[in-house]
Scaffold this motif. Sequence first.
Motif, PDB file in Angstrom:
ATOM      1  N   PRO A  94      40.230  36.252  55.115  1.00 37.80           N
ATOM      2  CA  PRO A  94      38.799  36.526  55.141  1.00 37.80           C
ATOM      3  C   PRO A  94      38.388  37.324  53.905  1.00 37.80           C
ATOM      4  O   PRO A  94      39.184  38.097  53.351  1.00 37.80           O
ATOM      5  CB  PRO A  94      38.616  37.346  56.420  1.00 37.80           C
ATOM      6  N   ILE A  95      37.160  37.156  53.477  1.00 34.79           N
ATOM      7  CA  ILE A  95      36.688  37.807  52.258  1.00 34.79           C
ATOM      8  C   ILE A  95      36.804  39.323  52.341  1.00 34.79           C
ATOM      9  O   ILE A  95      37.007  39.988  51.319  1.00 34.79           O
ATOM     10  CB  ILE A  95      35.226  37.387  51.949  1.00 34.79           C
ATOM     11  N   GLY A  96      36.736  39.883  53.543  1.00 32.81           N
ATOM     12  CA  GLY A  96      36.839  41.324  53.697  1.00 32.81           C
ATOM     13  C   GLY A  96      38.170  41.900  53.244  1.00 32.81           C
ATOM     14  O   GLY A  96      38.271  43.099  52.974  1.00 32.81           O
ATOM     15  N   LEU A  97      39.207  41.066  53.138  1.00 27.63           N
ATOM     16  CA  LEU A  97      40.526  41.517  52.687  1.00 27.63           C
ATOM     17  C   LEU A  97      40.729  41.336  51.192  1.00 27.63           C
ATOM     18  O   LEU A  97      41.731  41.804  50.643  1.00 27.63           O
ATOM     19  CB  LEU A  97      41.633  40.758  53.432  1.00 27.63           C
ATOM     20  N   PHE A  98      39.800  40.662  50.533  1.00 28.43           N
ATOM     21  CA  PHE A  98      40.011  40.230  49.149  1.00 28.43           C
ATOM     22  C   PHE A  98      40.320  41.399  48.216  1.00 28.43           C
ATOM     23  O   PHE A  98      41.335  41.405  47.511  1.00 28.43           O
ATOM     24  CB  PHE A  98      38.783  39.454  48.661  1.00 28.43           C
ATOM     25  N   THR A  99      39.472  42.407  48.201  1.00 27.40           N
ATOM     26  CA  THR A  99      39.647  43.515  47.265  1.00 27.40           C
ATOM     27  C   THR A  99      40.956  44.253  47.509  1.00 27.40           C
ATOM     28  O   THR A  99      41.698  44.564  46.566  1.00 27.40           O
ATOM     29  CB  THR A  99      38.466  44.500  47.364  1.00 27.40           C
ATOM     30  N   LYS A 100      41.278  44.523  48.772  1.00 30.72           N
ATOM     31  CA  LYS A 100      42.507  45.259  49.068  1.00 30.72           C
ATOM     32  C   LYS A 100      43.755  44.443  48.745  1.00 30.72           C
ATOM     33  O   LYS A 100      44.770  44.991  48.308  1.00 30.72           O
ATOM     34  CB  LYS A 100      42.518  45.716  50.527  1.00 30.72           C
ATOM     35  N   ILE A 101      43.706  43.134  48.976  1.00 36.47           N
ATOM     36  CA  ILE A 101      44.858  42.299  48.627  1.00 36.47           C
ATOM     37  C   ILE A 101      45.102  42.346  47.126  1.00 36.47           C
ATOM     38  O   ILE A 101      46.242  42.506  46.667  1.00 36.47           O
ATOM     39  CB  ILE A 101      44.660  40.860  49.122  1.00 36.47           C
ATOM     40  N   VAL A 102      44.035  42.203  46.345  1.00 36.15           N
ATOM     41  CA  VAL A 102      44.196  42.253  44.880  1.00 36.15           C
ATOM     42  C   VAL A 102      44.656  43.641  44.447  1.00 36.15           C
ATOM     43  O   VAL A 102      45.526  43.775  43.575  1.00 36.15           O
ATOM     44  CB  VAL A 102      42.898  41.838  44.176  1.00 36.15           C
ATOM     45  N   ASP A 103      44.111  44.700  45.042  1.00 33.10           N
ATOM     46  CA  ASP A 103      44.583  46.050  44.753  1.00 33.10           C
ATOM     47  C   ASP A 103      46.073  46.166  45.069  1.00 33.10           C
ATOM     48  O   ASP A 103      46.838  46.776  44.311  1.00 33.10           O
ATOM     49  CB  ASP A 103      43.816  47.080  45.596  1.00 33.10           C
ATOM     50  N   GLY A 104      46.485  45.591  46.195  1.00 35.54           N
ATOM     51  CA  GLY A 104      47.887  45.646  46.578  1.00 35.54           C
ATOM     52  C   GLY A 104      48.783  44.909  45.601  1.00 35.54           C
ATOM     53  O   GLY A 104      49.890  45.364  45.285  1.00 35.54           O
ATOM     54  N   ILE A 105      48.303  43.762  45.110  1.00 36.27           N
ATOM     55  CA  ILE A 105      49.069  43.020  44.102  1.00 36.27           C
ATOM     56  C   ILE A 105      49.227  43.864  42.840  1.00 36.27           C
ATOM     57  O   ILE A 105      50.322  43.978  42.277  1.00 36.27           O
ATOM     58  CB  ILE A 105      48.371  41.678  43.772  1.00 36.27           C
TER      59      ILE A 105
END
Length: 259
Positions: free
Chosen positions: A210-221
């Motif tokens: 879901p789009i709500g996870l997008f920023t945190k996933i990229v931050d995590g990467i």
Amino acid sequence: MNRELYMETIIRLNCALDLERKAVGVKFLHTEEEYQLAAAKTITEPINYCVMVRLATQGRATKAIGNNLACLAGARALGLKEIDAYHRSGQNGKKLGLYNDMPTAKRTRDGMSYCDHQAFGIMVKPLEDYDSEPDVVIIVSTPYNIMRIVQGYSYYNGMQSNFKMTGNQAVCSESTAYPYLSNDINASLLCIGTRHQAGWSDHELAVGFPIGLFTKIVDGIMNTVNIMENNQKKEVIEKKLLANGIGELKIKYDFNYYR
């Protein structure tokens, strides 16, 4: 949506990963008015939803209603067509030879994710083409890149213990409906239908969230680049970050957790 932050997140994703295809955004269009206003080309001949996703990975924006979709299973999974009793019972899966017996077919069908809304249509286009947030992000890429995305997710969220995959209805159900309904990430091995219809390579997999996870996933990467990547990959990432004026990450060479 903060478009500046949104676009910066897309740039950071493309710096951290070597993506051959564009990341895709999927948006459900719940009313005819939403559909008419959606900035994408209407499908004029029936095609599969997964083909729409493949077109978006190549930079093309399309939208469709249920009757535009050649694959009715996809239309049902997305909530664009009603599910009839025959398909809900698992009989279709058994008839196609996907499952050994009816109890297996029924149990599998009950476990698959089908949107329970009645959307008017759906739009699929590259992430960067959106001015308002899409609902779901889909990335089709190599196993290595899918691994890095899951690692990025795990950095903030820990283990996702509820991955769903059957090797069937991979793009519509596994990569779109399930992430949308669960509000969580899912990886997919893709399926034989989409591999033939959309023409994915044998080495490609998919991930949806879901789009709500997008920023945190990229931050995590980004936060796991130094401990995960080797020097060769770090050099490429560093060059891309510098070329895009992103200085938040100091690359550490000869440093990772497995050395």
